[in-house]
Design an enzyme around this catalytic site. Structure first.
Site, short mmCIF file in Angstrom:
data_model
loop_
_atom_site.label_atom_id
_atom_site.label_comp_id
_atom_site.label_asym_id
_atom_site.label_seq_id
_atom_site.Cartn_x
_atom_site.Cartn_y
_atom_site.Cartn_z
N ASP A 131 50.55 65.85 88.59
CA ASP A 131 49.61 64.74 88.52
C ASP A 131 48.35 65.27 87.85
O ASP A 131 48.24 65.25 86.63
CB ASP A 131 49.38 64.21 89.94
N GLY A 148 58.67 68.50 98.02
CA GLY A 148 59.07 67.58 96.95
C GLY A 148 60.04 68.15 95.92
O GLY A 148 60.82 67.43 95.33
#
Ligand code: IMP
Ligand code: MG
Length: 187
Positions: free
Chosen positions: A108, A49
């Site tokens: 997150d 990512g």
């Protein structure tokens, strides 16, 4: 021939446009360049990512830096981080006595990053800092890692693009967008 399907059709709305992203990356790079002037800096990109962010970021850095990469996978449930991380690809570089900047797509729960920082700290670097493109706004005190550099704070929605995937797709979108719920089996 089936009609061509555009990735853009799967996006409910664009959260961060390409020009806004690129401007922010340039600003972050300027801050990093100032903070690390004269230091031996190793940028640690987190696969997969963090790749888009990493390559755009380094292109703005007018200083000698090294780039290396790590790949991790978290055990258990795919949608929520367990915090137990497996290293799939380790660094090729020795980081003893060097300044490390972890370049990550999104924070997150922060559990993945916390594990990585603990793991890297055992290798005796001069310093470890985190540069995350996105930080999800959660209830206060939830985040276990406070990044030194943050691109954007975003709502707690599932986002894709600019490196971030859903089922390994959408990483090549040039912006950050929110997926239509229908794409992942919602209504
Ligand atoms: P954490 O350990 O909960 O901080 O998980 C961070 C990792 O989960 C990130 O590196 C991403 O790979 C993935 N992730 C978290 N939120 C999203 C999202 O909205 N879209 C895509 N991937 C995400
Ligand atoms: Mg990741």
């Amino acid at each position: 021939m089936p009609s061509p399907h555009s990735m853009h059709d799967d996006i409910e709305h664009v959260l961060i446009s390409e020009p806004v992203l690129q401007a922010r990356v340039a600003t972050l790079a300027a801050a990093i360049q100032e903070d690390y002037a004269g230091r031996d800096l190793v940028l640690v990109g987190i696969l997969r990512g963090g790749v888009m962010f990493m390559v755009d970021l380094v292109r703005h850095l007018d200083m000698p830096v090294e780039m290396d990469f790590m790949a991790t996978s978290s055990y258990g449930n795919a949608t929520e981080s367990s915090g137990v991380v497996r290293i799939l690809k380790d660094l090729d570089t020795s980081v003893d006595g060097r300044h490390l900047l972890i370049v990550e797509d999104i924070i997150d729960s922060g559990l993945t990053l916390r594990y990585l920082m603990e793991n890297l700290a055992n290798r005796n670097p001069a310093s470890i800092a985190v540069c995350a493109l996105l930080d999800k706004e959660k209830t206060q005190g939830d985040s276990v890692v406070q990044p030194e550099y943050i691109g954007f704070s975003i709502p707690d929605r599932f986002v894709v693009g600019y490196g971030l995937d859903y089922a390994q797709k959408y990483r090549n979108l040039p912006y950050i967008g929110v997926l239509k719920p229908s794409v992942y089996g919602g209504e």
